[in-house]
Design a protein around this motif. Structure first.
Motif, mmCIF file in Angstrom:
data_model
loop_
_atom_site.group_PDB
_atom_site.id
_atom_site.type_symbol
_atom_site.label_atom_id
_atom_site.label_comp_id
_atom_site.label_asym_id
_atom_site.label_seq_id
_atom_site.Cartn_x
_atom_site.Cartn_y
_atom_site.Cartn_z
ATOM 1 N N VAL A 1 0.806 -1.085 0.039
ATOM 2 C CA VAL A 1 0.301 0.019 -0.150
ATOM 3 C C VAL A 1 1.041 0.858 0.027
ATOM 4 C CG1 VAL A 1 -1.831 1.198 1.066
ATOM 5 C CG2 VAL A 1 -1.691 -1.234 0.961
ATOM 6 N N PHE A 2 0.591 2.191 -0.836
ATOM 7 C CA PHE A 2 1.214 3.519 -0.888
ATOM 8 C C PHE A 2 0.246 4.725 -0.624
ATOM 9 C CE2 PHE A 2 0.848 0.920 -5.416
ATOM 10 C CZ PHE A 2 0.483 2.267 -6.204
ATOM 11 N N GLY A 3 1.224 5.674 -1.240
ATOM 12 C CA GLY A 3 0.797 6.546 -1.984
ATOM 13 C C GLY A 3 0.696 8.039 -1.169
ATOM 14 N N THR A 4 -0.015 8.943 -1.560
ATOM 15 C CA THR A 4 0.619 10.366 -0.373
ATOM 16 C C THR A 4 -0.575 10.566 1.182
ATOM 17 O OG1 THR A 4 -0.753 11.697 -1.700
ATOM 18 C CG2 THR A 4 1.236 12.171 -2.066
ATOM 19 N N SER A 5 -1.475 9.030 0.752
ATOM 20 C CA SER A 5 -2.783 8.683 1.348
ATOM 21 C C SER A 5 -2.672 7.547 1.499
ATOM 22 C CB SER A 5 -4.485 9.853 0.645
ATOM 23 O OG SER A 5 -4.011 11.424 0.160
ATOM 24 N N ALA A 6 -1.970 6.683 0.915
ATOM 25 C CA ALA A 6 -2.000 5.269 1.331
ATOM 26 C C ALA A 6 -3.101 5.190 0.225
ATOM 27 C CB ALA A 6 -2.942 4.770 2.871
ATOM 28 N N ASN A 7 -3.449 5.814 -0.585
ATOM 29 C CA ASN A 7 -5.489 5.736 -2.058
ATOM 30 C C ASN A 7 -4.332 4.280 -2.503
ATOM 31 O OD1 ASN A 7 -7.244 6.258 -0.004
ATOM 32 N ND2 ASN A 7 -6.114 8.534 -1.241
ATOM 33 N N GLU A 8 -3.454 4.153 -2.539
ATOM 34 C CA GLU A 8 -3.118 3.418 -4.329
ATOM 35 C C GLU A 8 -2.742 1.649 -3.368
ATOM 36 O OE1 GLU A 8 -2.713 6.779 -5.646
ATOM 37 O OE2 GLU A 8 -1.904 6.130 -4.521
ATOM 38 N N ALA A 9 -2.729 1.118 -4.249
ATOM 39 C CA ALA A 9 -1.865 -0.782 -4.116
ATOM 40 C C ALA A 9 -2.087 -1.490 -5.070
ATOM 41 C CB ALA A 9 -2.814 -1.156 -2.749
ATOM 42 N N ILE A 10 -0.420 -2.879 -5.210
ATOM 43 C CA ILE A 10 -0.845 -3.291 -5.668
ATOM 44 C C ILE A 10 -0.122 -4.335 -4.853
ATOM 45 C CG2 ILE A 10 2.062 -2.500 -5.624
ATOM 46 C CD1 ILE A 10 2.334 -3.520 -8.341
ATOM 47 N N TYR A 11 -0.674 -5.834 -5.958
ATOM 48 C CA TYR A 11 -0.391 -7.141 -5.112
ATOM 49 C C TYR A 11 -0.477 -8.237 -6.159
ATOM 50 C CZ TYR A 11 -5.456 -8.082 -6.152
ATOM 51 O OH TYR A 11 -6.559 -8.097 -6.770
ATOM 52 N N PHE A 12 0.235 -8.884 -5.606
ATOM 53 C CA PHE A 12 0.985 -9.622 -6.369
ATOM 54 C C PHE A 12 0.661 -10.975 -6.011
ATOM 55 C CE2 PHE A 12 3.284 -6.656 -5.772
ATOM 56 C CZ PHE A 12 4.510 -6.460 -7.091
ATOM 57 N N THR A 13 -0.483 -12.232 -7.347
ATOM 58 C CA THR A 13 -0.775 -13.868 -6.257
ATOM 59 C C THR A 13 0.066 -14.796 -6.826
ATOM 60 O OG1 THR A 13 -1.416 -14.041 -8.957
ATOM 61 C CG2 THR A 13 -2.882 -12.465 -7.472
ATOM 62 N N HIS A 14 -0.550 -15.782 -6.150
ATOM 63 C CA HIS A 14 0.292 -17.183 -5.946
ATOM 64 C C HIS A 14 0.398 -17.494 -7.677
ATOM 65 C CE1 HIS A 14 -0.246 -17.824 -1.648
ATOM 66 N NE2 HIS A 14 -1.201 -17.140 -1.554
ATOM 67 N N ASP A 15 -0.298 -17.462 -8.418
ATOM 68 C CA ASP A 15 -0.457 -17.774 -9.760
ATOM 69 C C ASP A 15 1.125 -17.013 -10.328
ATOM 70 O OD1 ASP A 15 -1.670 -15.801 -9.889
ATOM 71 O OD2 ASP A 15 -3.209 -17.481 -10.475
#
Length: 532
Positions: A26-40
């Protein structure tokens, strides 16, 4: 295991989506963006999309995760984010991708155009394998498997270590006194840079107005300079906050330096430190991990015994000494107390094989292999454990103590309750939760009343309240009266009165007991239901 839903960004996700996540940030100036990586090995992003930092190819915000097809199948090795924000991602194959804000060429592609999608960073990195990345506010760094450090982007304070203050549009090796050194770790503050080399020495460069380089002064440093104050110590881990830094030695000792407006150095005061000072020396257990990130003024540490401490800016408060928390990992400090509540590192949420006591009990409900007692309801069997029933329910404790032969393994016939109701009750003893439609919850309410299970009564009443409809309102009212559930009776009565015309046309209304009907009409009249 880390619970990713402690970050509000992930709290809307369903269980199936959450279970697919392997790593997340979770990142961004207001914690308003996210990236995630799946098991596949798929990559998904969602959020506000400031400066195209989601890399989706457009500038649209999205609350629904979108897949980044360009990164499909590429396993992430390291990820970092800047303030723009911009994103750096190194794959396990050593490739480097960048996207997002690029006003200072922090993407390393030689332009200042925003990166709307992940782009491969190749200049000066061909045949190099990137193992680690770090972002300051608007500058970037990469570490290769041979221990070389590269930097680029905003350089107003010398943070790319080139010897000047000119912005660096593409990756350039940081040499000077790092020329013949093998770096093993890199980290960025907002406008400063640090590196650890293989013998445990620490080097810093860039902005030093708060002493965050630990050099004993507050002058900016245009090329790397060794932190002489850490001479003789072997540093294992370094982290940087917005304008402070921390180092952890191989002996578990923690040193802090730099800005201290919020107590982020943990020294007990708010005075800046131009050179490293040891903190937490009185703790019984050695420190094994420290945490900070350039977006916040928050610090955290974890000891060998598993205790997690936090200090600095915590939910707006200035905590000047390390405060013991109830958390089990430093990541939770940033989820619950940092401003913004970003992640200080790429978070691993991989499941392990460990099950808590509660999870183990849930798995053993209705398991014939481990059960030592069987109930038969409506011709169906339910497999349980006497010990759990005795621990969880006074009814069973009394029953087993009074006339139960512990050597007998027998089947108990139940005929006063239906199978769905009794199955749900026994499952509740293992899980603390109930999953029944309102009509069946009436029967469970009856059981809870008979067995004096007051909490279960309240749960059933809430299920019935949430499930009341025109069609079942009179049935539920009748049940509430029958089981002496006054609060529920009042709720059902008011619902019936508020929908009187529709309710009196239902099948349940015409099946109602005569005395109950009289009572209802009389009470509704007093309530004013029949006034014009």
């Amino acid at each position: 295991m880390v619970d990713v839903t402690k970050w509000p960004m992930f709290s809307l996700m369903g269980l199936q989506e959450l279970s697919s996540i392997r790593r997340a940030c979770v990142f961004g100036t207001s914690a308003n963006e996210a990236i995630y990586f799946t098991h596949d090995e798929e990559v998904y992003v969602f959020g506000l999309n400031c400066s195209n930092c989601l890399g989706t190819g457009d500038s649209q915000s999205t609350i629904i995760p979108k897949k980044l097809d360009m990164l499909s199948g590429r396993m992430v090795a390291s990820l970092s984010y800047g303030s723009g924000p911009h994103i750096l991602l190194a794959t396990q194959d050593g490739e480097l991708f960048a996207w997002g804000h690029n006003g200072y060429s922090q993407l390393g592609n030689g332009t200042t155009n925003q990166g709307v999608a992940p782009g491969l960073v190749s200049t000066n990195l061909l045949n190099k394998k990137v193992t680690e990345v770090a972002c300051g506010s608007h500058h970037s760094m990469a570490l290769t498997d041979s221990g070389e450090v590269y930097a680029w982007g905003y350089n107003n304070c010398g943070q790319v270590g080139s010897g000047s203050t000119a912005n660096q549009p593409t990756p350039r090796r940081v040499s000077s006194c790092l020329q013949n050194k093998v770096a093993v770790s890199i980290v960025c503050g907002q406008t400063s840079s640090l590196a650890v080399v293989d013998n445990g020495e620490v080097y810093g460069w860039g902005y030093n107005g708060n002493g965050q380089l630990g050099l004993g002064n507050n002058g900016n440093q245009l090329t790397p300079c060794r932190l002489a104050a850490l001479q003789g110590l072997c540093v294992q881990q370094i982290v940087s906050g917005y304008a402070h830094s921390m180092a952890l030695t191989d002996e578990g000792l923690l040193y802090t330096w730099g800005a201290n407006t919020y107590g982020q150095l943990g020294t007990g005061n708010k005075s800046n430190q131009l050179t490293p000072v040891q903190i937490m020396p009185e703790k019984d257990s050695r420190i094994v991990e420290v945490a900070a990130c350039h977006s916040t003024h928050t610090s955290a540490a974890k000891t060998q015994s598993g205790q997690v401490y936090m200090w600095g800016q915590c939910r707006g408060q200035a905590i000047v000494l390390p405060q013991l928390t109830h958390f089990s990992c430093t990541d939770d400090v940033f989820a619950c107390f940092a401003t913004p509540s970003v992640m200080w590192r790429l978070l691993s949420v991989e499941n392990d094989d460990f099950l808590t006591v509660a999870e183990s009990l849930k798995n053993e409900f209705d398991n014939p292999e481990t059960a030592d007692l069987t109930f038969c309801v409506d011709g169906k069997f339910i497999y349980v454990h006497k010990a759990i029933l005795k621990i969880r329910c006074e009814h069973f404790r009394s029953m087993f103590q009074s006339h139960w032969n512990e050597d007998m393994k027998e089947v108990i016939e139940i005929d006063q309750f239906s199978y769905p109701v009794y199955h749900s009750f026994l499952k509740y003893l293992y899980t603390d939760s109930v999953d029944l439609p309102p009509e069946d919850a009436i029967g469970l309410l009856d059981l809870a009343t008979s067995y004096c299970e007051n909490r279960l009564r309240r749960i059933c009443q809430n299920i019935i309240k949430r499930g009341i409809t025109i069609e079942n309102a009179f049935s539920l009212l009748s049940a509430a009266v029958r089981y002496d559930a006054e609060e529920l009776e009042d709720f059902c009565f008011k619902f019936c009165v508020n929908h009187l015309t529709e309710v009196t046309q239902t099948f349940a209304y015409w099946q109602i007991d005569g005395n109950l009907l009289k009572d209802f009409i009389g009470r509704a009249s007093r309530y004013g239901a029949f006034k014009n």
